[in-house]
Scaffold this motif. Structure first.
Motif, PDB file in Angstrom:
ATOM      1  N   ASP A   1       0.819  -1.302  -0.044  1.00 30.25           N
ATOM      2  CA  ASP A   1       0.256  -0.121  -0.162  1.00 30.25           C
ATOM      3  C   ASP A   1       0.940   1.187  -0.062  1.00 30.25           C
ATOM      4  O   ASP A   1       0.432   2.248  -0.531  1.00 30.25           O
ATOM      5  CB  ASP A   1      -0.688  -0.039   1.120  1.00 30.25           C
ATOM      6  CG  ASP A   1      -1.789  -1.158   1.255  1.00 30.25           C
ATOM      7  OD1 ASP A   1      -2.420  -1.488   0.049  1.00 30.25           O
ATOM      8  OD2 ASP A   1      -2.648  -1.371   2.043  1.00 30.25           O
ATOM      9  N   ARG A   2       1.968   1.212   0.773  1.00 31.80           N
ATOM     10  CA  ARG A   2       2.948   2.439   0.766  1.00 31.80           C
ATOM     11  C   ARG A   2       3.595   2.701  -0.509  1.00 31.80           C
ATOM     12  O   ARG A   2       3.869   3.894  -0.615  1.00 31.80           O
ATOM     13  CB  ARG A   2       3.667   2.224   2.090  1.00 31.80           C
ATOM     14  CG  ARG A   2       4.418   3.439   2.200  1.00 31.80           C
ATOM     15  CD  ARG A   2       3.516   4.444   2.748  1.00 31.80           C
ATOM     16  NE  ARG A   2       2.624   4.323   3.873  1.00 31.80           N
ATOM     17  CZ  ARG A   2       3.090   4.617   5.298  1.00 31.80           C
ATOM     18  NH1 ARG A   2       3.819   5.271   5.416  1.00 31.80           N
ATOM     19  NH2 ARG A   2       2.007   4.446   6.182  1.00 31.80           N
ATOM     20  N   ILE A   3       4.085   1.591  -1.246  1.00 26.31           N
ATOM     21  CA  ILE A   3       5.003   1.945  -2.132  1.00 26.31           C
ATOM     22  C   ILE A   3       4.277   1.833  -3.551  1.00 26.31           C
ATOM     23  O   ILE A   3       4.861   1.987  -4.606  1.00 26.31           O
ATOM     24  CB  ILE A   3       6.001   0.862  -2.282  1.00 26.31           C
ATOM     25  CG1 ILE A   3       5.484  -0.509  -2.523  1.00 26.31           C
ATOM     26  CG2 ILE A   3       6.836   1.024  -1.011  1.00 26.31           C
ATOM     27  CD1 ILE A   3       6.591  -1.830  -2.699  1.00 26.31           C
ATOM     28  N   GLN A   4       3.005   1.451  -3.685  1.00 18.50           N
ATOM     29  CA  GLN A   4       2.499   1.170  -5.214  1.00 18.50           C
ATOM     30  C   GLN A   4       2.470   2.447  -5.878  1.00 18.50           C
ATOM     31  O   GLN A   4       2.362   2.199  -7.173  1.00 18.50           O
ATOM     32  CB  GLN A   4       0.961   0.615  -4.920  1.00 18.50           C
ATOM     33  CG  GLN A   4       0.076   1.782  -4.149  1.00 18.50           C
ATOM     34  CD  GLN A   4      -1.204   1.231  -3.940  1.00 18.50           C
ATOM     35  OE1 GLN A   4      -1.546   0.011  -4.469  1.00 18.50           O
ATOM     36  NE2 GLN A   4      -2.189   1.840  -3.191  1.00 18.50           N
ATOM     37  N   ASP A   5       2.484   3.734  -5.469  1.00 14.91           N
ATOM     38  CA  ASP A   5       2.358   4.755  -6.293  1.00 14.91           C
ATOM     39  C   ASP A   5       3.919   5.362  -6.502  1.00 14.91           C
ATOM     40  O   ASP A   5       3.872   6.656  -6.981  1.00 14.91           O
ATOM     41  CB  ASP A   5       1.483   5.706  -5.763  1.00 14.91           C
ATOM     42  CG  ASP A   5       1.834   6.306  -4.437  1.00 14.91           C
ATOM     43  OD1 ASP A   5       2.606   5.770  -3.768  1.00 14.91           O
ATOM     44  OD2 ASP A   5       1.452   7.366  -3.973  1.00 14.91           O
ATOM     45  N   VAL A   6       4.810   4.821  -6.399  1.00 15.06           N
ATOM     46  CA  VAL A   6       6.376   5.297  -6.412  1.00 15.06           C
ATOM     47  C   VAL A   6       6.421   5.296  -8.079  1.00 15.06           C
ATOM     48  O   VAL A   6       6.306   4.210  -8.716  1.00 15.06           O
ATOM     49  CB  VAL A   6       7.354   4.598  -5.838  1.00 15.06           C
ATOM     50  CG1 VAL A   6       8.626   4.890  -6.010  1.00 15.06           C
ATOM     51  CG2 VAL A   6       7.051   4.682  -4.033  1.00 15.06           C
ATOM     52  N   GLU A   7       6.797   6.431  -8.620  1.00 16.19           N
ATOM     53  CA  GLU A   7       7.073   6.420  -9.768  1.00 16.19           C
ATOM     54  C   GLU A   7       8.387   5.573 -10.553  1.00 16.19           C
ATOM     55  O   GLU A   7       9.339   5.529  -9.763  1.00 16.19           O
ATOM     56  CB  GLU A   7       7.267   7.868 -10.319  1.00 16.19           C
ATOM     57  CG  GLU A   7       7.495   8.058 -11.670  1.00 16.19           C
ATOM     58  CD  GLU A   7       7.774   9.576 -12.220  1.00 16.19           C
ATOM     59  OE1 GLU A   7       7.768   9.860 -13.550  1.00 16.19           O
ATOM     60  OE2 GLU A   7       8.172  10.296 -11.142  1.00 16.19           O
TER      61      GLU A   7
END
Length: 427
Positions: free
Chosen positions: A67-73
């Motif tokens: 959940d915490r890293i899923q939107d890291v580019e």
């Protein structure tokens, strides 16, 4: 281009001289390694969670990280695994993104997670790299495993400091572990619970900053250093202080074992217990240079080791690199001799000499471009050099014969024969 160089011999000779000198200088500075560096473009996250079932690891570790890293580019794919006592997440980096930058962003996100389970250990975030092992050392002898590992750690530190070798891993031995086996009878005797002992150890085995004191002489930093690193340190920790002033310590309640984790791993070298050290070449380190320094170090360090303990090198992977280099040099010499012999017998000695000279010039010219292209001298590139060597030798003979035939048939200026003969066999 062919005509211009044939008509301007001084420029051609000057360029050839520059290529030879610059190529020799560059060849001595090119990195030597076993295999080329490969970028896996993968980041791994590992979180030990002792005693937890896979379901607990999934809900308490894996899902929080996802959940915490899923939107890291820059993330292309996330693969997670929840096992008993351990959770891992592998992140595949999208093509075109720097894996190191993505790894730093992921680490910042993971470090910001503050609701991991209390018993979970610190997460480890690292970019996966393929390391090239150069050589190994075996520390063996008539001694217990703990002594051998301590000697191996000393040798590792010496290699880091004295020989400037940055990557040395200790293998073939279990990790150190301090186990505290609490007696139920002792707990009842002192009226304590297991949880109280655990909390006492947690409170005591810590290093806490205590602020600072400003004085005329300067600033004094205060810090309590209570963290234990040995079995004796844990055994001496106070658990409670009784009403009569007596202190109940961990050693009064438990047996402290300063040993190794339960692991059936046993390493034997030359018939004796051993600990292994694997040495890697990193960055711009030359594999051949690292191997030579390690072998020299092993011969020197044996004089300073305790009696009965020895250090010996083995599994030197530079053997294959040296063999490929020797093959290239040997084939190159044979190729030069072959060209000189054939062209001297059937054509002219002067023609044979200049054609032969073109072979080392072509290889030294290629050396000029290797550093700019990020290519090192390794088993793969040496295989390419050996493969091309045969082509260069064949081409040299064919071009020399074509130029000579053109000159014999049509006569005329040698420049015209050189241009026509070269163009006749060129593609």
């Amino acid at each position: 281009m062919i005509r211009w160089f044939t008509q301007n011999g001084v420029a051609a000779n000057l360029l050839a001289g520059i290529v030879i000198v610059a190529g020799l200088f560059t060849a001595t500075s090119i990195k030597l390694e076993l295999f080329p560096e490969l970028d896996l473009d993968t980041v791994s996250i590992a979180v030990p969670y002792p005693g937890a079932a896979p379901e607990e690891v999934e809900s308490g570790i894996v899902e929080l990280i996802e959940d915490r890293i899923q939107d890291v580019e820059g993330i292309k794919k996330i693969t997670a695994t929840a096992a008993e006592g351990y959770g891992s997440v592998f992140i595949e980096v999208e093509r075109g993104y720097d894996a190191t930058d993505v790894s730093d962003k992921i680490k910042a996100r993971v470090d910001a997670i503050d609701n991991f389970p209390e018993d979970a250990e610190e997460p480890t975030v690292e970019e996966l790299l393929i390391r090239n092992e150069v050589i190994s050392l075996a520390v063996y002898g008539d001694a217990d495993v703990k002594t051998l590992k301590e000697v191996a750690e000393y040798i590792r530190d010496e290699l880091n400091v004295r020989e400037s070798i940055t990557q040395v891993d200790i293998k073939g031995v279990a990790e150190f572990e301090i186990s505290i086996n609490v007696s139920e009878i002792a707990l009842r005797q002192y009226g304590l619970t297991f949880d109280e002992v655990v909390q006492a150890i947690r409170r005591t085995s810590v290093d806490i900053p205590g602020g600072s004191i400003k004085s005329r002489g300067g600033e004094i930093l205060l810090r309590t250093t209570g963290k234990a690193y040995t079995g004796a340190g844990f055994a001496d920790m106070p658990v409670i202080t009784r009403a009569d002033g007596a202190v109940v310590r961990v050693r009064d309640l438990a047996t402290v074992d300063d040993g190794f984790v339960d692991d059936p791993l046993v390493t034997v070298f030359n018939g004796q217990r051993a600990v292994l050290l694997r040495i890697f070449a990193m960055g711009d380190e030359s594999a051949l240079d690292v191997s030579e320094r390690v072998q020299s170090f092993a011969r020197e360090i044996n004089r300073d080791l305790p009696e009965g303990i020895q250090v010996e090198t083995f599994r030197d992977f530079t053997y294959y690199l040296k063999g490929r280099l020797q093959m290239l040099i040997k084939n190159g010499i044979y190729g030069l001799m072959l060209v000189l012999l054939i062209l001297t017998l059937f054509l002219r000695p002067s023609l044979a000499f200049f054609v032969m000279l073109g072979i080392p010039i072509s290889f030294l010219g290629s050396m000029l471009f290797l550093p700019a292209l990020g290519i090192s001298i390794n088993l793969a590139s040496l295989f390419g050099f050996i493969l091309v060597l045969g082509i260069v030798v064949d081409d040299a003979i064919i071009i020399g014969e074509s130029v000579f035939t053109q000159f014999q048939k049509h006569g005329g200026p040698g420049v015209e024969a050189s241009v026509a003969g070269t163009k006749r066999v060129s593609i």
